[in-house]
Design a protein around this motif. Structure first.
Motif, PDB file in Angstrom:
ATOM      1  N   VAL A 247       0.850  -1.202   0.000  1.00 39.87           N
ATOM      2  CA  VAL A 247       0.000   0.000   0.000  1.00 39.87           C
ATOM      3  C   VAL A 247       0.883   1.248   0.000  1.00 39.87           C
ATOM      4  O   VAL A 247       0.661   2.186  -0.782  1.00 39.87           O
ATOM      5  N   PHE A 248       1.925   1.229   0.812  1.00 39.76           N
ATOM      6  CA  PHE A 248       2.843   2.375   0.826  1.00 39.76           C
ATOM      7  C   PHE A 248       3.667   2.457  -0.464  1.00 39.76           C
ATOM      8  O   PHE A 248       3.969   3.541  -0.940  1.00 39.76           O
ATOM      9  N   THR A 249       4.007   1.300  -0.995  1.00 41.94           N
ATOM     10  CA  THR A 249       4.748   1.309  -2.266  1.00 41.94           C
ATOM     11  C   THR A 249       3.925   2.013  -3.348  1.00 41.94           C
ATOM     12  O   THR A 249       4.432   2.843  -4.100  1.00 41.94           O
ATOM     13  N   TYR A 250       2.628   1.678  -3.408  1.00 41.60           N
ATOM     14  CA  TYR A 250       1.765   2.304  -4.425  1.00 41.60           C
ATOM     15  C   TYR A 250       1.591   3.798  -4.145  1.00 41.60           C
ATOM     16  O   TYR A 250       1.548   4.606  -5.064  1.00 41.60           O
ATOM     17  N   LEU A 251       1.477   4.142  -2.861  1.00 42.44           N
ATOM     18  CA  LEU A 251       1.340   5.568  -2.539  1.00 42.44           C
ATOM     19  C   LEU A 251       2.593   6.324  -2.952  1.00 42.44           C
ATOM     20  O   LEU A 251       2.534   7.432  -3.474  1.00 42.44           O
ATOM     21  N   GLU A 252       3.720   5.684  -2.742  1.00 43.42           N
ATOM     22  CA  GLU A 252       5.008   6.262  -3.142  1.00 43.42           C
ATOM     23  C   GLU A 252       5.033   6.510  -4.659  1.00 43.42           C
ATOM     24  O   GLU A 252       5.550   7.507  -5.136  1.00 43.42           O
ATOM     25  N   ALA A 253       4.452   5.574  -5.386  1.00 44.15           N
ATOM     26  CA  ALA A 253       4.470   5.667  -6.848  1.00 44.15           C
ATOM     27  C   ALA A 253       3.457   6.685  -7.366  1.00 44.15           C
ATOM     28  O   ALA A 253       3.672   7.307  -8.401  1.00 44.15           O
ATOM     29  N   LEU A 254       2.351   6.869  -6.656  1.00 46.03           N
ATOM     30  CA  LEU A 254       1.242   7.598  -7.277  1.00 46.03           C
ATOM     31  C   LEU A 254       0.693   8.810  -6.536  1.00 46.03           C
ATOM     32  O   LEU A 254      -0.015   9.620  -7.129  1.00 46.03           O
ATOM     33  N   SER A 255       0.984   8.938  -5.238  1.00 47.29           N
ATOM     34  CA  SER A 255       0.303  10.021  -4.521  1.00 47.29           C
ATOM     35  C   SER A 255       1.129  11.304  -4.518  1.00 47.29           C
ATOM     36  O   SER A 255       2.346  11.272  -4.654  1.00 47.29           O
ATOM     37  N   ASN A 256       0.434  12.434  -4.367  1.00 44.76           N
ATOM     38  CA  ASN A 256       1.131  13.716  -4.230  1.00 44.76           C
ATOM     39  C   ASN A 256       0.441  14.547  -3.155  1.00 44.76           C
ATOM     40  O   ASN A 256      -0.569  14.119  -2.583  1.00 44.76           O
ATOM     41  N   GLU A 257       0.989  15.735  -2.899  1.00 47.71           N
ATOM     42  CA  GLU A 257       0.455  16.521  -1.779  1.00 47.71           C
ATOM     43  C   GLU A 257      -0.980  16.968  -1.997  1.00 47.71           C
ATOM     44  O   GLU A 257      -1.754  17.102  -1.050  1.00 47.71           O
ATOM     45  N   ASN A 258      -1.353  17.165  -3.248  1.00 47.05           N
ATOM     46  CA  ASN A 258      -2.754  17.526  -3.535  1.00 47.05           C
ATOM     47  C   ASN A 258      -3.719  16.439  -3.100  1.00 47.05           C
ATOM     48  O   ASN A 258      -4.822  16.729  -2.631  1.00 47.05           O
ATOM     49  N   HIS A 259      -3.307  15.185  -3.305  1.00 46.42           N
ATOM     50  CA  HIS A 259      -4.159  14.076  -2.854  1.00 46.42           C
ATOM     51  C   HIS A 259      -4.397  14.167  -1.356  1.00 46.42           C
ATOM     52  O   HIS A 259      -5.484  13.900  -0.882  1.00 46.42           O
ATOM     53  N   PHE A 260      -3.336  14.531  -0.619  1.00 47.92           N
ATOM     54  CA  PHE A 260      -3.489  14.649   0.836  1.00 47.92           C
ATOM     55  C   PHE A 260      -4.474  15.757   1.166  1.00 47.92           C
ATOM     56  O   PHE A 260      -5.387  15.567   1.971  1.00 47.92           O
ATOM     57  N   LYS A 261      -4.320  16.904   0.537  1.00 43.21           N
ATOM     58  CA  LYS A 261      -5.233  18.030   0.782  1.00 43.21           C
ATOM     59  C   LYS A 261      -6.666  17.618   0.561  1.00 43.21           C
ATOM     60  O   LYS A 261      -7.573  17.974   1.308  1.00 43.21           O
TER      61      LYS A 261
END
Ligand code: TRP
Length: 349
Positions: A247-261
């Motif tokens: 799950v963290f590997t995929y987040l590392e590959a695909l997530s950005n700060e906008n997703h967090f916001k």
């Protein structure tokens, strides 16, 4: 000067998945939109797919249309890209035959990607010679169109190396004719080879661990919610491991700060989320729900476009047919130069 020729392709053994998307499709779209090239080809490698599916041609035939749908759904544009079907360009097969003289059997047996595939498919005892030769045919795909850039994942690196070796050997024997090419890998280390849902080193149809671009929202949710995390992270308050946690590997590959916001404003970025997980007190369901949102934001427009396009398969097939006709013209022209270099252009003026 716009002189690059971009070419890449996919085997039509199934629908395209997230590994294809982050490993190569995203780079193709980027290159397409930058427009800084002479020509861009994206093709469906049905002949290559037959090298290990020769006994199941129906599967390959059906998936040619599905892969074409995936291409258009992700936003590859027929105005900017020439699409073609490999088997409809007989010059590719012809090139392959002459290239086979320039490669030794032991060199083919050393190809790490092929070695892995042989192991996966249990082919070590009896390898079909067509399969062993597919890197040679891939060298033909690349050189026939004078390719300079190949956007692909890092499992394709040995193929590019093989192609460049063949080019050097060809040129040294028959004179400077062919050009070498470079692979274009994604910047993000993880995207070069995205692991499967089960944590296997590679997302692959044959391993059954894929998220497909065509998956429905519900399928996507189910797959994400059943993903492997840290087996020792049993209760929410337990400290968890982020290494090897897919799950963290995929987040590392695909997530950005906008997703967090947008979806998880209690955290500013992935580092904060990771730290909380490592300390304990962060449950798997929460991070999986977040990953679902991240993936769905990216895949939803693709999924919707795919459904729309699928209503008009005549159009999808027309794009492929017209592209194949255009590519064939180039293939015939370059075949002449190739044969001339070897001196087997007997009846040419
Ligand atoms: N080997 C690639 C795959 O498995 C498909 C492919 C065939 C290809 N010929 C190519 C990729 C030429 C890049 C360039 O998906």
């Amino acid at each position: 000067m716009k002189e690059d020729i971009i070419l890449t392709g996919d085997r039509p053994t199934g629908h395209l998945h997230l590994g294809h998307y982050v490993g190569s499709l995203k780079n193709r779209i980027k290159l397409q939109n930058e427009g800084n090239y002479e020509r861009m080809y994206v093709f469906i490698a049905d002949s290559q797919a037959l090298t290990d599916n020769f006994d199941n041609p129906k599967k390959i035939r059906e998936n040619v249309r599905e892969v074409m749908l995936d291409y258009l759904a992700v936003g590859l544009d027929p105005e900017k890209v020439t699409f073609f079907v490999q088997s409809m360009i007989p010059e590719l097969t012809e090139y392959t035959f002459y290239f086979m003289n320039l490669v030794t059997l032991s060199r083919l047996l050393r190809n790490p990607t092929v070695k892995n595939e042989m192991k996966e498919k249990g082919m070590e005892e009896s390898i079909p010679s067509g399969f062993l030769n597919y890197p040679v045919s891939q060298a033909a795909d690349i050189t026939l169109f004078n390719t300079t850039i190949v956007p692909a994942g890092d499992d394709q690196e040995p193929m590019i190396e093989q192609a460049n070796e063949i080019v050097r050997k060809f040129n040294s024997i028959y004179g400077e004719t062919l050009n070498e090419c470079k692979i274009l890998l994604p910047d993000n280390e993880i995207c070069k080879r995205l692991p499967g849902l089960d944590g296997n080193a590679k997302m692959s149809k044959s391993l059954g661990n894929c998220i497909y671009l065509s998956d429905t929202e519900e399928e996507l949710r189910k797959k994400v919610m059943s993903m492997y995390t840290d087996p020792n992270h049993v209760r929410v308050e337990d400290p968890g491991n982020v290494e090897g946690n897919i799950v963290f590997t995929y987040l590392e590959a695909l997530s950005n700060e906008n997703h967090f916001k947008k979806y998880l404003p209690e955290y500013h970025n992935l580092d904060e989320l990771k730290n909380h997980y490592k300390q304990g007190g962060l449950g798997d369901v929460k991070i999986k729900k977040f990953l679902f949102e991240v993936l769905n934001e990216e895949l939803k427009p693709i999924r919707e476009r795919r459904l729309e396009l699928a209503k008009n398969m005549d159009y999808v097939e027309k794009v492929l047919k017209e592209g194949t006709e255009k590519a064939r013209i180039v293939a015939k022209e370059n075949m002449k130069k190739f044969k001339h270099a070897i001196g087997i252009d007997y009846f040419e003026e």
